[in-house]
Enzyme design. Sequence first.
Site, PDB file in Angstrom:
ATOM      1  N   ASP A   7       0.875  -1.183   0.000  1.00 46.11           N
ATOM      2  CA  ASP A   7       0.000   0.000   0.000  1.00 46.11           C
ATOM      3  C   ASP A   7       0.907   1.226   0.000  1.00 46.11           C
ATOM      4  OD1 ASP A   7      -2.415   1.570   0.362  1.00 46.11           O
ATOM      5  OD2 ASP A   7      -1.832   1.856   2.437  1.00 46.11           O
ATOM      6  N   TYR A  59      -0.999   8.189  -2.509  1.00 44.69           N
ATOM      7  CA  TYR A  59      -1.049   7.809  -3.921  1.00 44.69           C
ATOM      8  C   TYR A  59      -2.259   8.443  -4.613  1.00 44.69           C
ATOM      9  CZ  TYR A  59       2.416   3.945  -3.918  1.00 44.69           C
ATOM     10  OH  TYR A  59       3.562   3.183  -3.879  1.00 44.69           O
ATOM     11  N   GLY A  60      -3.287   8.675  -3.841  1.00 37.23           N
ATOM     12  CA  GLY A  60      -4.602   8.991  -4.406  1.00 37.23           C
ATOM     13  C   GLY A  60      -4.670  10.233  -5.264  1.00 37.23           C
ATOM     14  N   ASN A  87      -6.561   0.663  -2.911  1.00 43.47           N
ATOM     15  CA  ASN A  87      -7.574   0.803  -3.962  1.00 43.47           C
ATOM     16  C   ASN A  87      -7.048   1.608  -5.135  1.00 43.47           C
ATOM     17  OD1 ASN A  87     -10.583  -0.025  -2.915  1.00 43.47           O
ATOM     18  ND2 ASN A  87      -9.212   0.495  -1.247  1.00 43.47           N
ATOM     19  N   GLU A  99      -2.664   8.773   7.680  1.00 41.44           N
ATOM     20  CA  GLU A  99      -1.217   8.554   7.555  1.00 41.44           C
ATOM     21  C   GLU A  99      -0.455   9.379   8.597  1.00 41.44           C
ATOM     22  OE1 GLU A  99      -0.494   6.210   5.061  1.00 41.44           O
ATOM     23  OE2 GLU A  99       1.445   6.222   6.009  1.00 41.44           O
ATOM     24  N   CYS A 104     -11.059   2.885   0.228  1.00 44.70           N
ATOM     25  CA  CYS A 104      -9.643   3.187   0.439  1.00 44.70           C
ATOM     26  C   CYS A 104      -9.241   2.404   1.677  1.00 44.70           C
ATOM     27  CB  CYS A 104      -9.450   4.685   0.666  1.00 44.70           C
ATOM     28  SG  CYS A 104      -7.787   5.131   1.205  1.00 44.70           S
ATOM     29  N   THR A 105      -8.110   1.720   1.608  1.00 46.49           N
ATOM     30  CA  THR A 105      -7.757   0.842   2.729  1.00 46.49           C
ATOM     31  C   THR A 105      -7.333   1.625   3.985  1.00 46.49           C
ATOM     32  OG1 THR A 105      -5.544   0.619   1.770  1.00 46.49           O
ATOM     33  CG2 THR A 105      -7.137  -1.124   1.280  1.00 46.49           C
TER      34      THR A 105
HETATM   35  N1  DGL Z   1      -4.821   3.237   0.882  1.00 45.92           N
HETATM   36  C1  DGL Z   1      -4.810   3.610  -0.478  1.00 45.92           C
HETATM   37  C2  DGL Z   1      -6.110   3.346  -1.176  1.00 45.92           C
HETATM   38  O1  DGL Z   1      -6.739   2.366  -0.793  1.00 45.92           O
HETATM   39  C3  DGL Z   1      -4.124   4.886  -0.861  1.00 45.92           C
HETATM   40  C4  DGL Z   1      -4.470   6.126  -0.148  1.00 45.92           C
HETATM   41  C5  DGL Z   1      -3.497   7.181  -0.631  1.00 45.92           C
HETATM   42  O2  DGL Z   1      -2.301   6.959  -0.509  1.00 45.92           O
HETATM   43  O3  DGL Z   1      -3.970   8.200  -1.181  1.00 45.92           O
HETATM   44  O4  DGL Z   1      -6.500   4.008  -2.097  1.00 45.92           O
END
Ligand code: DGL
Length: 267
Positions: free
Chosen positions: A11, A43-44, A75, A153, A185-186
């Site tokens: 992740d 990442y989003g 995700n 985070e 989102c996890t």
């Molecule tokens: N935990 C991730 C998800 O499920 C990413 C969240 C992120 O880094 O923006 O999308």
Amino acid sequence: MAKNNPIGIFDSGVGGLTVASAIHQLLPFESFIYFGDTRHAPYGDKSKSTILDYSRRISRFLVESDCKCIVVACNSASAMAYKELKQDWPEVPILNVVEPVVNEVARLKARKVGVVATRATVRSQVYSKQLQKLDVDLKVVQKATPLLAPLVEEGFAGTEVSTGVLAHYLADPALKDLSHLILGCTHYPLLQAEFEHYLGQDVQVINSAEMVARRLQQMLSEKGLLRELNTAPKLHFYVSEKTKAFSKTARLFFGQEIKLSEKLLPA
Ligand code: DGL
């Protein structure tokens, strides 16, 4: 692929620990290598090519570490990189976190489903497209909630900051009269109690972690890859940059004994 090799899980940071924890509860003898790309989180808000690049580099590390399968516990990466990862490593079983949820939700008698997720996941429309493929009459509303993953985070889950931001997002009139809300989102299961408190009993909040763990169990069993040894598993956590929040959340889920190493993404 040897049965007793570890499962690879990744992740952008702490979010995938919700999935790793569900896997550990369901399959307590499985070893795993977890990679949290804290240096590049979130990442989003990143482009497809950036998310794909990070996902490929992490997957290469996991494959080279002899992981018997990969769980894309993010995700945004599931939406942006899953297909490509499968093409890159056709011999490695790879699981994303979207399909197990879509398959279970399509079986529920849902009226109107909300999906809260990062911008990348919402932009991909992965949930609405896949859900509507299985149930054409289902109403699906998506809402990007980009501040939530960085809040988690940074260790702000369960504070008045996260409660306020969550209330702001959930007040969107498009999210009225939901029967179900998918936490797409996890990172969000770490805010599950806050979601449930805000939405009340009429809305069922869906956390994908257990569904993903069950799907993984099924996949490993079908492929004859469940671990044979009933000895203590090895749980190894890597981050691309050590953060207090990661250590704290990992200890919360897995106790004091976690092995945490810092590792830059391979080139
Ligand atoms: N935990 C991730 C998800 O499920 C990413 C969240 C992120 O880094 O923006 O999308």
